[in-house]
Write a protein that holds these residues in place. Structure first.
Motif, short mmCIF file in Angstrom:
data_model
loop_
_atom_site.label_atom_id
_atom_site.label_comp_id
_atom_site.label_asym_id
_atom_site.label_seq_id
_atom_site.Cartn_x
_atom_site.Cartn_y
_atom_site.Cartn_z
N ALA A 66 0.82 -1.21 0.00
CA ALA A 66 0.00 0.00 0.00
C ALA A 66 0.86 1.26 0.00
N VAL A 67 1.96 1.23 0.75
CA VAL A 67 2.87 2.38 0.78
C VAL A 67 3.34 2.71 -0.63
N ARG A 68 3.76 1.69 -1.37
CA ARG A 68 4.27 1.91 -2.72
C ARG A 68 3.20 2.52 -3.62
N GLU A 69 1.99 1.96 -3.58
CA GLU A 69 0.92 2.45 -4.45
C GLU A 69 0.49 3.86 -4.06
N ILE A 90 10.79 -3.48 7.44
CA ILE A 90 11.33 -2.13 7.61
C ILE A 90 11.90 -1.61 6.30
N PHE A 91 12.80 -2.39 5.71
CA PHE A 91 13.48 -1.89 4.52
C PHE A 91 12.52 -1.71 3.35
N GLU A 92 11.65 -2.69 3.12
CA GLU A 92 10.73 -2.60 1.99
C GLU A 92 9.78 -1.42 2.15
N ALA A 93 9.29 -1.20 3.36
CA ALA A 93 8.38 -0.08 3.58
C ALA A 93 9.07 1.25 3.32
N LEU A 94 10.28 1.41 3.86
CA LEU A 94 11.01 2.66 3.65
C LEU A 94 11.44 2.82 2.20
N LYS A 95 11.83 1.70 1.58
CA LYS A 95 12.23 1.74 0.17
C LYS A 95 11.06 2.16 -0.71
N ASN A 96 9.85 1.75 -0.31
CA ASN A 96 8.66 2.05 -1.11
C ASN A 96 8.14 3.47 -0.89
N GLY A 97 8.73 4.18 0.08
CA GLY A 97 8.34 5.58 0.26
C GLY A 97 7.72 5.94 1.58
N ALA A 98 7.67 5.01 2.55
CA ALA A 98 7.14 5.36 3.87
C ALA A 98 8.00 6.44 4.50
N ARG A 99 7.36 7.40 5.14
CA ARG A 99 8.09 8.50 5.78
C ARG A 99 8.49 8.16 7.20
N GLY A 100 8.10 6.98 7.66
CA GLY A 100 8.48 6.59 9.00
C GLY A 100 8.03 5.19 9.33
N TYR A 101 8.59 4.65 10.41
CA TYR A 101 8.28 3.28 10.84
C TYR A 101 8.25 3.30 12.35
N LEU A 102 7.07 3.07 12.91
CA LEU A 102 6.88 3.19 14.34
C LEU A 102 6.19 1.93 14.87
N LEU A 103 6.56 1.53 16.08
CA LEU A 103 5.94 0.36 16.69
C LEU A 103 4.76 0.78 17.57
N LYS A 104 3.77 -0.11 17.67
CA LYS A 104 2.54 0.21 18.37
C LYS A 104 2.71 0.32 19.89
N ASN A 105 3.85 -0.09 20.40
CA ASN A 105 4.04 -0.01 21.84
C ASN A 105 4.42 1.39 22.31
N ASN A 106 4.41 2.34 21.38
CA ASN A 106 4.67 3.73 21.74
C ASN A 106 3.43 4.35 22.38
N SER A 107 3.65 5.40 23.16
CA SER A 107 2.54 6.09 23.82
C SER A 107 1.72 6.87 22.79
N PRO A 108 0.46 7.16 23.12
CA PRO A 108 -0.37 7.98 22.22
C PRO A 108 0.29 9.30 21.85
N ASP A 109 0.96 9.93 22.81
CA ASP A 109 1.61 11.22 22.52
C ASP A 109 2.73 11.06 21.49
#
Length: 210
Positions: A66-69, A90-109
Protein backbone atom coordinates in the motif's frame (compact mmCIF):
# COMPACT_ATOMS: atom_id res chain seq x y z
CA UNK A 1 -6.12 23.36 10.12
CA UNK A 2 -6.32 19.81 11.42
CA UNK A 3 -4.12 17.08 9.94
CA UNK A 4 -6.33 14.68 7.98
CA UNK A 5 -5.44 11.13 9.02
CA UNK A 6 -6.40 7.74 7.62
CA UNK A 7 -6.11 4.65 9.84
CA UNK A 8 -5.53 1.29 8.14
CA UNK A 9 -5.41 -1.78 10.39
CA UNK A 10 -7.19 -5.13 10.24
CA UNK A 11 -7.62 -5.14 14.04
CA UNK A 12 -10.85 -3.30 14.80
CA UNK A 13 -9.77 -2.58 18.37
CA UNK A 14 -6.62 -0.85 17.14
CA UNK A 15 -8.57 1.13 14.55
CA UNK A 16 -11.19 2.30 16.97
CA UNK A 17 -8.65 2.99 19.70
CA UNK A 18 -6.56 5.20 17.44
CA UNK A 19 -9.68 6.90 16.15
CA UNK A 20 -10.72 7.80 19.69
CA UNK A 21 -7.22 8.96 20.68
CA UNK A 22 -6.79 11.18 17.62
CA UNK A 23 -10.40 12.32 17.69
CA UNK A 24 -9.92 13.85 21.12
CA UNK A 25 -7.16 16.13 19.78
CA UNK A 26 -8.22 19.14 17.70
CA UNK A 27 -4.94 18.96 15.76
CA UNK A 28 -6.17 15.82 13.98
CA UNK A 29 -9.16 14.83 11.88
CA UNK A 30 -9.69 11.11 11.24
CA UNK A 31 -11.11 11.00 7.72
CA UNK A 32 -11.48 7.23 7.60
CA UNK A 33 -10.73 3.82 9.11
CA UNK A 34 -10.13 0.84 6.82
CA UNK A 35 -9.11 -2.80 7.27
CA UNK A 36 -6.69 -3.39 4.38
CA UNK A 37 -4.18 -1.71 2.11
CA UNK A 38 -6.41 -1.63 -0.96
CA UNK A 39 -9.12 0.26 0.90
CA UNK A 40 -6.43 2.63 2.17
CA UNK A 41 -5.19 3.27 -1.37
CA UNK A 42 -8.70 3.87 -2.67
CA UNK A 43 -9.47 6.35 0.10
CA UNK A 44 -6.19 8.23 -0.44
CA UNK A 45 -7.08 8.56 -4.12
CA UNK A 46 -10.68 9.63 -3.50
CA UNK A 47 -10.27 11.81 -0.40
CA UNK A 48 -7.81 14.38 0.91
CA UNK A 49 -5.56 12.46 3.28
CA UNK A 50 -2.48 14.14 4.73
CA UNK A 51 -1.04 11.15 6.60
CA UNK A 52 -1.98 7.47 6.33
CA UNK A 53 -1.23 5.23 9.31
CA UNK A 54 -0.67 1.72 7.95
CA UNK A 55 -0.20 -1.62 9.65
CA UNK A 56 2.16 -4.04 7.89
CA UNK A 57 0.18 -7.27 7.90
CA UNK A 58 -3.26 -6.71 6.37
CA UNK A 59 -5.39 -8.81 4.01
CA UNK A 60 -5.97 -8.08 0.29
CA UNK A 61 -3.03 -5.65 0.12
CA UNK A 62 -0.49 -5.39 2.94
CA UNK A 63 0.94 -2.17 4.31
CA UNK A 64 4.23 -2.41 2.41
CA UNK A 65 2.43 -2.76 -0.93
CA UNK A 66 0.00 0.00 0.00
CA UNK A 67 2.87 2.38 0.78
CA UNK A 68 4.27 1.91 -2.72
CA UNK A 69 0.92 2.45 -4.45
CA UNK A 70 -0.01 5.45 -2.30
CA UNK A 71 3.38 7.07 -2.91
CA UNK A 72 3.04 6.53 -6.67
CA UNK A 73 -0.57 7.66 -7.06
CA UNK A 74 -1.22 10.28 -4.37
CA UNK A 75 0.40 13.04 -2.34
CA UNK A 76 -0.44 11.33 0.96
CA UNK A 77 2.46 10.78 3.35
CA UNK A 78 2.59 7.31 4.85
CA UNK A 79 3.63 6.19 8.33
CA UNK A 80 3.93 2.51 9.23
CA UNK A 81 2.49 1.73 12.67
CA UNK A 82 2.89 -1.93 13.50
CA UNK A 83 3.96 -4.56 16.02
CA UNK A 84 6.44 -6.11 13.58
CA UNK A 85 10.07 -4.97 13.39
CA UNK A 86 11.44 -7.60 10.99
CA UNK A 87 14.20 -6.31 8.71
CA UNK A 88 12.37 -7.15 5.50
CA UNK A 89 9.30 -5.14 6.50
CA UNK A 90 11.33 -2.13 7.61
CA UNK A 91 13.48 -1.89 4.52
CA UNK A 92 10.73 -2.60 1.99
CA UNK A 93 8.38 -0.08 3.58
CA UNK A 94 11.01 2.66 3.65
CA UNK A 95 12.23 1.74 0.17
CA UNK A 96 8.66 2.05 -1.11
CA UNK A 97 8.34 5.58 0.26
CA UNK A 98 7.14 5.36 3.87
CA UNK A 99 8.09 8.50 5.78
CA UNK A 100 8.48 6.59 9.00
CA UNK A 101 8.28 3.28 10.84
CA UNK A 102 6.88 3.19 14.34
CA UNK A 103 5.94 0.36 16.69
CA UNK A 104 2.54 0.21 18.37
CA UNK A 105 4.04 -0.01 21.84
CA UNK A 106 4.67 3.73 21.74
CA UNK A 107 2.54 6.09 23.82
CA UNK A 108 -0.37 7.98 22.22
CA UNK A 109 1.61 11.22 22.52
CA UNK A 110 4.56 9.74 20.63
CA UNK A 111 2.26 8.46 17.90
CA UNK A 112 0.67 11.89 17.58
CA UNK A 113 4.09 13.55 17.49
CA UNK A 114 5.16 11.12 14.75
CA UNK A 115 2.13 12.00 12.65
CA UNK A 116 2.90 15.70 13.01
CA UNK A 117 6.55 15.12 12.16
CA UNK A 118 5.70 13.19 9.00
CA UNK A 119 3.09 15.78 8.03
CA UNK A 120 5.79 18.43 8.36
CA UNK A 121 7.94 16.66 5.79
CA UNK A 122 10.35 14.92 8.13
CA UNK A 123 11.25 11.27 8.72
CA UNK A 124 10.34 9.27 11.82
CA UNK A 125 12.29 6.22 12.97
CA UNK A 126 12.47 5.18 16.61
CA UNK A 127 15.75 3.92 18.01
CA UNK A 128 15.15 0.19 17.54
CA UNK A 129 14.31 0.76 13.86
CA UNK A 130 17.17 3.18 13.25
CA UNK A 131 19.58 0.68 14.81
CA UNK A 132 18.52 -1.98 12.33
CA UNK A 133 18.97 0.44 9.44
CA UNK A 134 22.39 1.70 10.48
CA UNK A 135 23.70 -1.79 11.23
CA UNK A 136 22.95 -2.67 7.63
CA UNK A 137 20.55 -5.46 6.81
CA UNK A 138 20.44 -7.55 3.68
CA UNK A 139 18.49 -6.14 0.75
CA UNK A 140 17.45 -7.40 -2.63
CA UNK A 141 19.22 -4.47 -4.32
CA UNK A 142 22.15 -5.74 -6.38
CA UNK A 143 23.79 -2.49 -7.43
CA UNK A 144 25.51 -0.24 -4.95
CA UNK A 145 24.55 3.40 -4.76
CA UNK A 146 27.37 5.65 -6.04
CA UNK A 147 29.86 6.69 -3.39
CA UNK A 148 30.45 10.22 -2.14
CA UNK A 149 32.94 11.22 -4.83
CA UNK A 150 30.09 11.02 -7.36
CA UNK A 151 28.35 13.96 -5.68
CA UNK A 152 29.19 17.63 -5.35
CA UNK A 153 30.04 19.01 -1.93
CA UNK A 154 26.67 20.75 -1.75
CA UNK A 155 24.83 17.57 -2.69
CA UNK A 156 26.59 15.79 0.18
CA UNK A 157 25.43 18.59 2.51
CA UNK A 158 21.85 18.00 1.34
CA UNK A 159 22.19 14.22 1.76
CA UNK A 160 23.42 14.68 5.34
CA UNK A 161 20.56 17.07 6.10
CA UNK A 162 18.01 14.59 4.73
CA UNK A 163 19.51 11.85 6.91
CA UNK A 164 18.95 14.15 9.92
CA UNK A 165 15.25 14.18 9.04
CA UNK A 166 15.14 17.83 7.96
CA UNK A 167 12.39 19.10 5.67
CA UNK A 168 13.16 21.08 2.50
CA UNK A 169 12.41 24.32 4.34
CA UNK A 170 14.75 23.39 7.19
CA UNK A 171 17.49 22.39 4.73
CA UNK A 172 16.99 25.70 2.96
CA UNK A 173 17.48 27.61 6.21
CA UNK A 174 20.45 25.51 7.30
CA UNK A 175 22.36 25.79 4.00
CA UNK A 176 21.20 29.32 3.14
CA UNK A 177 19.73 28.32 -0.21
CA UNK A 178 16.20 28.52 -1.59
CA UNK A 179 13.71 25.67 -1.28
CA UNK A 180 13.67 25.45 -5.06
CA UNK A 181 17.42 24.89 -5.07
CA UNK A 182 17.02 22.20 -2.41
CA UNK A 183 14.47 20.43 -4.61
CA UNK A 184 16.87 20.63 -7.56
CA UNK A 185 19.67 19.08 -5.51
CA UNK A 186 17.37 16.28 -4.33
CA UNK A 187 16.30 15.57 -7.91
CA UNK A 188 19.96 15.39 -8.95
CA UNK A 189 20.78 13.03 -6.06
CA UNK A 190 17.85 10.76 -6.91
CA UNK A 191 18.89 10.69 -10.57
CA UNK A 192 22.49 9.79 -9.70
CA UNK A 193 21.50 7.06 -7.26
CA UNK A 194 18.49 5.57 -9.02
CA UNK A 195 16.54 5.93 -5.79
CA UNK A 196 12.95 7.12 -5.72
CA UNK A 197 12.37 8.76 -2.36
CA UNK A 198 14.22 10.99 0.11
CA UNK A 199 13.76 8.33 2.81
CA UNK A 200 15.84 5.94 0.70
CA UNK A 201 18.58 8.58 0.51
CA UNK A 202 18.67 8.71 4.30
CA UNK A 203 18.80 4.92 4.60
CA UNK A 204 21.68 4.48 2.16
CA UNK A 205 23.63 7.34 3.75
CA UNK A 206 23.20 5.82 7.22
CA UNK A 207 24.36 2.48 5.84
CA UNK A 208 27.49 4.14 4.49
CA UNK A 209 26.54 3.52 0.85
CA UNK A 210 26.60 7.22 -0.05
Amino acid sequence: MAIKVLIADDDILIREGLKIILGLDSEFEVVGCVSNGLEALEMCIEETVDVALLDVRMPVMNGVQAVREIAMKTTTKTLILTTFDEDEYIFEALKNGARGYLLKNNSPDKIKDAIKTVFGGNIVMQDVILDKVTQGFKTSRQDKVPKGDTFTEREIDVVKAISEGLSNKEISNKLYISEGTVKNYITSILNKTGLKHRTQIAIYYLQGEI
